[in-house]
Design a protein around this motif. Structure first.
Motif, PDB file in Angstrom:
ATOM      1  N   UNK A 129       0.832  -1.206   0.000  1.00 57.03           N
ATOM      2  CA  UNK A 129       0.000   0.000   0.000  1.00 57.03           C
ATOM      3  C   UNK A 129       0.863   1.251   0.000  1.00 57.03           C
ATOM      4  N   UNK A 130       1.905   1.245   0.810  1.00 57.00           N
ATOM      5  CA  UNK A 130       2.792   2.407   0.889  1.00 57.00           C
ATOM      6  C   UNK A 130       3.433   2.702  -0.469  1.00 57.00           C
ATOM      7  N   UNK A 131       3.860   1.671  -1.172  1.00 57.39           N
ATOM      8  CA  UNK A 131       4.479   1.857  -2.482  1.00 57.39           C
ATOM      9  C   UNK A 131       3.484   2.427  -3.489  1.00 57.39           C
ATOM     10  N   UNK A 132       2.272   1.890  -3.479  1.00 53.24           N
ATOM     11  CA  UNK A 132       1.250   2.359  -4.416  1.00 53.24           C
ATOM     12  C   UNK A 132       0.879   3.808  -4.143  1.00 53.24           C
ATOM     13  N   UNK A 133       0.740   4.167  -2.881  1.00 58.17           N
ATOM     14  CA  UNK A 133       0.381   5.536  -2.505  1.00 58.17           C
ATOM     15  C   UNK A 133       1.506   6.504  -2.879  1.00 58.17           C
ATOM     16  N   UNK A 134       2.732   6.132  -2.571  1.00 59.01           N
ATOM     17  CA  UNK A 134       3.868   7.003  -2.886  1.00 59.01           C
ATOM     18  C   UNK A 134       4.008   7.208  -4.393  1.00 59.01           C
ATOM     19  N   UNK A 135       3.842   6.150  -5.168  1.00 60.30           N
ATOM     20  CA  UNK A 135       3.963   6.251  -6.616  1.00 60.30           C
ATOM     21  C   UNK A 135       2.862   7.133  -7.195  1.00 60.30           C
ATOM     22  N   UNK A 136       1.648   7.006  -6.665  1.00 61.22           N
ATOM     23  CA  UNK A 136       0.529   7.810  -7.166  1.00 61.22           C
ATOM     24  C   UNK A 136       0.732   9.285  -6.845  1.00 61.22           C
ATOM     25  N   UNK A 137       1.237   9.579  -5.647  1.00 55.34           N
ATOM     26  CA  UNK A 137       1.462  10.981  -5.277  1.00 55.34           C
ATOM     27  C   UNK A 137       2.603  11.578  -6.088  1.00 55.34           C
ATOM     28  N   UNK A 138       3.623  10.788  -6.359  1.00 50.89           N
ATOM     29  CA  UNK A 138       4.724  11.286  -7.171  1.00 50.89           C
ATOM     30  C   UNK A 138       4.268  11.567  -8.600  1.00 50.89           C
ATOM     31  N   UNK A 139       3.452  10.680  -9.150  1.00 50.05           N
ATOM     32  CA  UNK A 139       2.996  10.841 -10.532  1.00 50.05           C
ATOM     33  C   UNK A 139       2.160  12.099 -10.704  1.00 50.05           C
ATOM     34  N   UNK A 140       1.405  12.476  -9.679  1.00 50.25           N
ATOM     35  CA  UNK A 140       0.529  13.641  -9.764  1.00 50.25           C
ATOM     36  C   UNK A 140       1.125  14.891  -9.112  1.00 50.25           C
ATOM     37  N   UNK A 141       2.368  14.775  -8.640  1.00 55.33           N
ATOM     38  CA  UNK A 141       3.109  15.891  -8.041  1.00 55.33           C
ATOM     39  C   UNK A 141       2.383  16.478  -6.829  1.00 55.33           C
ATOM     40  N   UNK A 142       1.943  15.605  -5.925  1.00 54.92           N
ATOM     41  CA  UNK A 142       1.315  16.065  -4.692  1.00 54.92           C
ATOM     42  C   UNK A 142       2.078  15.601  -3.452  1.00 54.92           C
ATOM     43  N   UNK A 143       3.231  14.988  -3.634  1.00 48.01           N
ATOM     44  CA  UNK A 143       3.993  14.468  -2.489  1.00 48.01           C
ATOM     45  C   UNK A 143       4.393  15.569  -1.517  1.00 48.01           C
ATOM     46  N   UNK A 144       4.640  16.772  -2.027  1.00 50.17           N
ATOM     47  CA  UNK A 144       5.134  17.862  -1.187  1.00 50.17           C
ATOM     48  C   UNK A 144       4.119  18.290  -0.140  1.00 50.17           C
ATOM     49  N   UNK A 145       2.845  18.067  -0.382  1.00 50.58           N
ATOM     50  CA  UNK A 145       1.855  18.428   0.643  1.00 50.58           C
ATOM     51  C   UNK A 145       1.082  17.221   1.140  1.00 50.58           C
ATOM     52  N   UNK A 146       1.762  16.099   1.265  1.00 47.86           N
ATOM     53  CA  UNK A 146       1.140  14.864   1.753  1.00 47.86           C
ATOM     54  C   UNK A 146       0.560  15.031   3.150  1.00 47.86           C
ATOM     55  N   UNK A 147       1.178  15.867   3.985  1.00 43.23           N
ATOM     56  CA  UNK A 147       0.728  16.042   5.360  1.00 43.23           C
ATOM     57  C   UNK A 147      -0.234  17.184   5.565  1.00 43.23           C
TER      58      UNK A 147
END
Length: 272
Positions: A129-147
């Protein structure tokens, strides 16, 4: 230790060109009005299918019917070769992921939590699950505001987080309703590149678009809806004709090659 509930297994990866969804002689009535009139459409693995047409043509209704979220008055919708009504909700959730037009939440979930909701259909390990979530956030450029709270985001940021949730679901059929509507130029291109990448990896993507230029650039195939029927279905270069588009949109349209690349350009005729 997390106890995994019994859930259906995900489907096997589709073969290139495999039909993952289809509508046959589809008729849909809403509020006493016939919105779709005998629509036939096929969605294949490995392609991006754009649904285009003027407001009220039936694009979102067709998408909802393909998602099995809307029951037809007549005709049939098949998902992965079976009538959509034969699948249970958990089975459907493993086979198709849906992005609606509006992304609204009543509770102050964090961005990462919203994306993680896409993993709900899966009986997978936390690491997967962690890998899938991280990959999806990276693809859509939303990782920077994950929190950050989802409610604190702009409309465009929310749209990208909603798309990340759909990507994290990792269903082989993606049904996206106007995913570029709230986005700036950069992120419109990003979303359509993501669609092409998913198709390149073997998924089927159906996307409702208003921008004919984006459809011409990124879709393998286009279905032009007009008055609840399919006016044309084929590659953009085959169906994007000036006369047809001008008639469908009730607006004079020009279709011409890009002066440098030769790529198809679609623009309204303007007299300024």
């Amino acid at each position: 230790m997390r106890l995994l509930r019994h859930r259906p297994a995900p489907p096997a990866r589709p073969a290139p060109g495999e039909v993952l969804a289809e509508a046959v002689r589809l008729r849909v009535r809403l509020g006493g009005r016939e919105v779709l009139r005998g629509v036939d459409v096929v969605v294949r693995a490995g392609e991006v299918l754009a649904l285009v047409g003027p407001n009220g043509a039936g694009k979102s209704t067709l998408l909802a019917a393909l998602a099995a979220d809307l029951a037809p008055a007549e005709g049939v919708v098949r998902v992965h070769g079976r009538s959509a009504v034969e699948w249970t909700a958990p089975e459907l959730a493993l086979r198709r992921a849906v992005l609606p037009q509006a992304a609204a939440l009543s509770f102050p979930f964090l961005v990462e939590d919203v994306v993680r909701m896409g993993r709900a259909p899966h009986a997978s390990s936390p690491a997967e699950d962690d890998l899938a979530v991280a990959a999806a956030m990276e693809a859509t450029e939303v990782s920077a505001f994950a929190g950050r709270p989802f409610s604190a985001l702009s409309g465009g940021e929310r749209a990208r987080v909603a798309l990340a949730r759909v990507l994290a679901q990792r269903a082989p059929l993606l049904l996206l309703d106007e995913p570029t509507a709230a986005l700036d130029l950069k992120h419109q291109e990003l979303v359509l590149r993501v669609c092409r990448e998913r198709a390149r990896e073997g998924d089927a993507v159906v996307v409702v678009l208003h921008d004919l230029g984006l459809a011409a650039a990124y879709a393998h195939r286009v279905a032009i809806l007009h008055g609840g029927a399919v006016a044309a279905d084929g590659a953009p270069g085959e169906v994007f004709g000036e006369r047809l588009l001008s008639d469908v949109y009730d607006q004079a349209v020009e279709v011409l090659p890009h002066p440098r690349t030769g790529a198809l350009l679609v623009t309204p005729k303007r007299n300024l």
